[in-house]
Design a protein around this motif. Structure first.
Motif: not given
Length: 417
Positions: A355-362
């Motif tokens: 649920l990190s923002q980088n993971a969500l964007r990727s």
């Protein structure tokens, strides 16, 4: 949208809306969404009054409908937690004010620490969310802010995904194709001086110039323009074959009012929003004024084939009508856009490894071009996050026997599919 419907929606969401009663607020930072809570928080804004209310409120209601549906089915599957979790919407009323929106967007990130950060309707009310998302490294799930400046290739730390409409620079491709196909050499254009319509004007003019067509009239005006009589007179003085007004829905209504007062107009007429908010335009300008005019077509006036994620148009119409007490004939594209935004976030959470923002964007990049919803195929530029799918065909309103219909030109113009 009728005033009564706005009042009902606003009453159901005065300041903070929880789609899950009694759910705890997550305590983790916005950059890495919390893992200990049993709820996914969606933070957004809406406008119950002002210039953008008639589009913002149905978009917000569509998002609430999506949350209601996933909660009724037991919640949304979150891959990072290997389980379903309920959805809670935290929403604030910006009253169509970009200044108010800035403060409220900041509150969602810094105080509410929402898992998913969602913008209000349109480019004007999205503009202030973009730098906040970048500064705080939070993904902005941009519902309908399609201005080109939000998606500059030179910016390599993008935290934005345009979910429910194409980038505005792509919209006029169908319009310019229609003009060129029909050999309309004389066009007059007036457009609002903002990112949304300014980008459309740039694309339209450039496309026409490639076909050796130079607009007879091409004028930028303030977005707040509410009287078009003088502007229309100047456009008609050029004797164009087509009058093009690129503005928001309130601008379109004012433009139609000016058209109804003149007896000199024999040109074709194009405006943006009647194909997205048909029932509102029927109420505000009348069927006779719409008859013969051209517009971008969007669901529910068009039906997408091959839907593989979420409801079909017929299923959505039935379920949303029951949920919102809205007659099917009054369901708008904005209702569908809000629902579509929810679907894209739902898909994203189902594949994101954390649920990190980088993971969500990727994660959004992994299903780009593979998911087809009631709106069409979700396809983004994986670097910038701009929506490249969901094109709008050109249509013309027809009036027969008192019934307003649509002629869809998307399959008759060379190069469009």
């Amino acid at each position: 949208m009728k005033a009564g419907r706005i009042a009902v929606l606003a009453a159901s969401a005065l300041v903070t809306v929880g789609m899950l009663a009694g759910a705890a607020r997550p305590q983790a930072s916005a950059r890495t969404a919390g893992t200990s809570s049993n709820v996914i928080t969606i933070g957004t804004l809406y406008a119950s009054s002002g210039q953008f209310a008639t589009a913002s409120m149905p978009e917000y209601n569509g998002l609430k409908f999506w949350a209601h549906e996933v909660n009724a089915s037991g919640g949304i599957y979150v891959k990072a937690k290997h389980k379903k979790e309920k959805v809670k919407i935290i929403a604030y009323n910006d009253q169509s004010s970009d200044t108010t929106a800035t403060a409220l967007y900041s509150r969602l990130i810094t105080q509410d620490h929402v898992n998913m950060f969602v913008s209000d309707f349109g480019s004007v009310l999205t503009a202030d969310a973009v730098p906040l998302a970048q500064e705080n490294k939070v993904v902005l799930w941009d519902q309908s802010g399609s201005g080109t400046t939000f998606f500059l290739p030179s910016n390599h730390d993008h935290y934005i995904v345009l979910t429910s409409i194409q980038g505005s620079q792509f919209w006029p491709d169908s319009l310019s194709n229609f003009i060129i196909h029909n050999k309309l050499k004389k066009v007059a254009i007036v457009y609002d001086a903002n990112d949304f319509t300014g980008a459309q004007n740039t694309t339209l003019v450039n496309n026409l110039k490639k076909a050796h067509i130079t607009p007879l009239y091409d004028q930028a005006i303030p977005t707040t323009t509410s009287t078009y009589s003088t502007i229309l007179s100047s456009m008609e003085a050029k004797k164009p074959q087509m009058l093009i007004e690129l503005g928001y829905n309130t601008n379109d209504v004012a433009f139609f009012q000016a058209l109804s007062a003149t007896k000199n107009n024999h040109a074709k007429v194009f405006t943006i929003f009647p194909g997205q908010q048909e029932s509102m335009f029927i109420s505000d300008v009348g069927k006779k004024s719409l008859a013969g005019t051209y517009t971008y077509l969007a669901p529910p006036l068009t039906t997408v084939k091959g839907v593989n994620y979420g409801m079909s148009l017929s299923a959505f119409n039935a379920a949303f009508s029951k949920f919102s007490h809205t007659p099917v004939s009054q369901i708008s594209f904005e209702d569908i856009m809000g629902y579509n935004t929810g679907l894209i976030m739902q898909k994203d959470l189902s594949v994101a490894k954390s649920l990190s923002q980088n993971a969500l964007r990727s994660a959004a990049n992994t299903f780009s071009g593979k998911v087809t919803t009631v709106e069409g195929t979700f396809k983004i530029n994986t670097q910038t996050g701009v929506q490249e799918g969901l094109p709008f065909p050109i249509g013309q309103f027809t009036l027969k026997g008192g019934k307003l219909g649509i002629t869809d030109f998307s399959y008759t113009i060379k190069g469009e599919k």
